[in-house]
Design a protein around this motif. Structure first.
Motif, PDB file in Angstrom:
ATOM      1  N   ALA A 186    -132.612  42.695 -56.150  1.00  9.02           N
ATOM      2  CA  ALA A 186    -133.094  43.190 -57.442  1.00  9.02           C
ATOM      3  C   ALA A 186    -134.610  43.354 -57.464  1.00  9.02           C
ATOM      4  O   ALA A 186    -135.146  44.118 -58.277  1.00  9.02           O
ATOM      5  N   GLU A 187    -135.327  42.651 -56.573  1.00  8.37           N
ATOM      6  CA  GLU A 187    -136.784  42.719 -56.553  1.00  8.37           C
ATOM      7  C   GLU A 187    -137.306  43.768 -55.584  1.00  8.37           C
ATOM      8  O   GLU A 187    -138.507  44.010 -55.530  1.00  8.37           O
ATOM      9  N   LEU A 188    -136.428  44.378 -54.794  1.00 11.20           N
ATOM     10  CA  LEU A 188    -136.858  45.400 -53.846  1.00 11.20           C
ATOM     11  C   LEU A 188    -136.946  46.753 -54.536  1.00 11.20           C
ATOM     12  O   LEU A 188    -136.298  46.978 -55.567  1.00 11.20           O
ATOM     13  N   PRO A 189    -137.729  47.678 -54.005  1.00 14.37           N
ATOM     14  CA  PRO A 189    -137.824  49.015 -54.605  1.00 14.37           C
ATOM     15  C   PRO A 189    -136.458  49.698 -54.646  1.00 14.37           C
ATOM     16  O   PRO A 189    -135.633  49.498 -53.746  1.00 14.37           O
ATOM     17  N   PRO A 190    -136.190  50.513 -55.656  1.00 16.29           N
ATOM     18  CA  PRO A 190    -134.879  51.184 -55.761  1.00 16.29           C
ATOM     19  C   PRO A 190    -134.576  52.086 -54.568  1.00 16.29           C
ATOM     20  O   PRO A 190    -133.416  52.293 -54.227  1.00 16.29           O
ATOM     21  N   GLU A 191    -135.617  52.639 -53.920  1.00 13.90           N
ATOM     22  CA  GLU A 191    -135.396  53.558 -52.805  1.00 13.90           C
ATOM     23  C   GLU A 191    -135.022  52.844 -51.512  1.00 13.90           C
ATOM     24  O   GLU A 191    -134.616  53.490 -50.539  1.00 13.90           O
TER      25      GLU A 191
END
Length: 460
Positions: free
Chosen positions: A118-123
């Motif tokens: 959840a904390e990583l970039p959406p891409e």
């Protein structure tokens, strides 16, 4: 112990039958036991991989590595954690304490990765969690090379990959030097201007027409029919004949505004043999499979397939771990035979031919009995086990020599043969057991050797 010896001497036919059975079962076990180079131990390493196309190493460290490390550092049993950030990729390698349950470690890491996602970039693509398993390392590498087109070479390699993976003892086959196939589109800007189109229009056209459309199902009461709307591009003609624009009564197709050809993505790795382009198939076996039989079946399949290939294709075996196993087995057999010959020569010179025959019989008998027990325990014949068997050759003959020497001396003093051997066995039973136990006790601390080295050496 005396009761057991009396029972053995009172039932000689049963003892001989038991000996023959152990020898026969040991020979069968020796030929069928799984053979491999390294012990099949669980290495407590877990590798987390994160892919984000185009991200810089600095941003990968800040946006990918740090959130993942913060979430995983609180896991139980971690010995060391290292991370690597590079262009478009980041990874975290976790080393757990030796002996830690790898299944629990994988479960804990996957839960931590799910929380950190959840904390990583959406891409960022979905992170992958992998166990480092020695048994999955390649046991055979096969190179295909020659003066032939890359497409033909890759097509043959992929067909061979499917056939080899169909073998029961093969886990997977990876292809090195393979490239993902793609369509290359070259657009002439002047043609786009003539038709009043933009590059974005063409790009959106392809993206919107290359989608899987789920249409559901139709229930007629007497049956259920699944509906499908074809939308995924599967052939070159699908995109060539795709309508781009309607001008008056004429339809402009994709092939009129662009040239298209099948090609491959830019290579990320290269494989060359003798200066020629090549692809390398890396074959891994299943855990517990016989490495020699697995490689033999794979090589046999490859040789059968060569008949249908172009004559210019050359096959090179770069790695064959079965050869090392064969060498170790050959060394073991040579050591056993040499030990028997040398011991018999010494014992013949000191005690005579009959004691030498009995002493010589104890060596292969003990080896085959040991391999039978190893097979029953579900272990494999690997370099540590082979080294252990070679190591104990000297220990095998000591008990036989002192027992037979005492029996021969009692016979020379006038005792009956059967009584002489029974008396010698009873008198020497506990000294032989004690001397063997003292030798084994020296190696007992290896069971408690910590770390990865201890996991290996415990097989001794």
């Amino acid at each position: 112990m005396h009761t057991l010896i009396n029972a053995a001497f009172s039932r000689p036919k049963v003892v001989i039958l038991l000996l023959v059975t152990i020898l026969a079962a040991g020979l069968v076990s020796y030929s069928t036991i799984p053979k491999e180079s390294n012990p099949d131990i669980a290495i407590p390493f877990v590798y987390v991989s994160m892919v984000h196309e185009g991200i810089s190493p600095e941003d990968a460290e800040r946006l990918l590595v740090l959130p993942m490390e913060q979430e995983l550092q609180s896991l139980e049993g971690i010995n060391e954690m290292t991370a690597t950030a590079s262009e478009g990729h980041a990874s975290v390698t976790i080393e757990f304490d030796a002996g830690y349950d790898i299944d629990d470690a994988l479960l804990d890491v996957r839960e931590g990765v799910d929380r950190a996602r959840a904390e990583l970039p959406p891409e960022t693509l979905e992170p992958t969690v992998n166990e480092i398993n020695l048994s999955e390392f390649p046991v055979l590498s096969v190179s295909l090379s020659g003066r032939i087109s890359e497409r033909t070479l890759i097509t043959i390699a992929r067909d061979l990959q499917d056939r080899i993976e169909g073998l029961p003892d093969v886990l997977e086959v990876n292809i090195g030097g393979d490239r993902e196939e793609m369509l290359e589109v070259v657009i002439d800007p002047s043609i786009l201007d003539a038709y009043q189109l933009s590059f974005l229009d063409i790009s959106n056209l392809v993206a919107n027409n290359n989608q899987l459309i789920a249409a559901g199902a139709l229930d007629s009461g007497s049956g259920r029919l699944v509906l499908k709307v074809p939308g995924v591009i599967s052939e070159l003609s699908d995109i060539m004949n795709m309508p781009v624009k309607v001008l008056d009564d004429r339809v402009v197709t994709f092939q009129e505004v662009a040239s298209i050809r099948r090609t491959y993505k830019d290579p990320e790795s290269f494989a060359r043999i003798n200066g020629q382009n090549a692809v390398v198939l890396e074959i891994s076996k299943r855990t517990g499979s016989n490495i020699i039989e697995t490689i033999e079946s794979a090589r046999e399949l490859i040789e059968q397939s060569r008949v249908a290939w172009p004559a210019s294709i050359e096959v090179t075996y770069l790695l064959d771990e079965s050869q090392a196993i064969r060498d170790w087995l050959s060394d073991l057999e040579n050591n056993v035979i040499t030990a028997i010959i040398l011991v018999m020569i010494i014992v013949v010179a000191a005690l005579g031919f009959r004691p030498a025959l009995l002493v010589g019989l104890s060596i292969p008998g003990s080896f085959l009995a040991g391999i039978l027990i190893i097979n029953v325990m579900g272990l494999t014949l690997n370099m540590i086990v082979l080294f252990s068997l070679i190591l104990v050759v000297g220990m095998l003959v000591d008990g036989a020599i002192i027992t037979i020497e005492l029996a021969e001396r009692l016979r020379s003093e006038g005792m009956v043969k059967k009584e002489a051997f029974a008396t010698a066995a009873k008198r020497m039973s506990w000294p032989v057991i004690a001397s063997t136990a003292t030798t084994l006790s020296v190696f007992l601390p290896l069971l408690f050797w910590p770390g990865m080295v201890g996991e290996f050496m415990s097989y001794l």
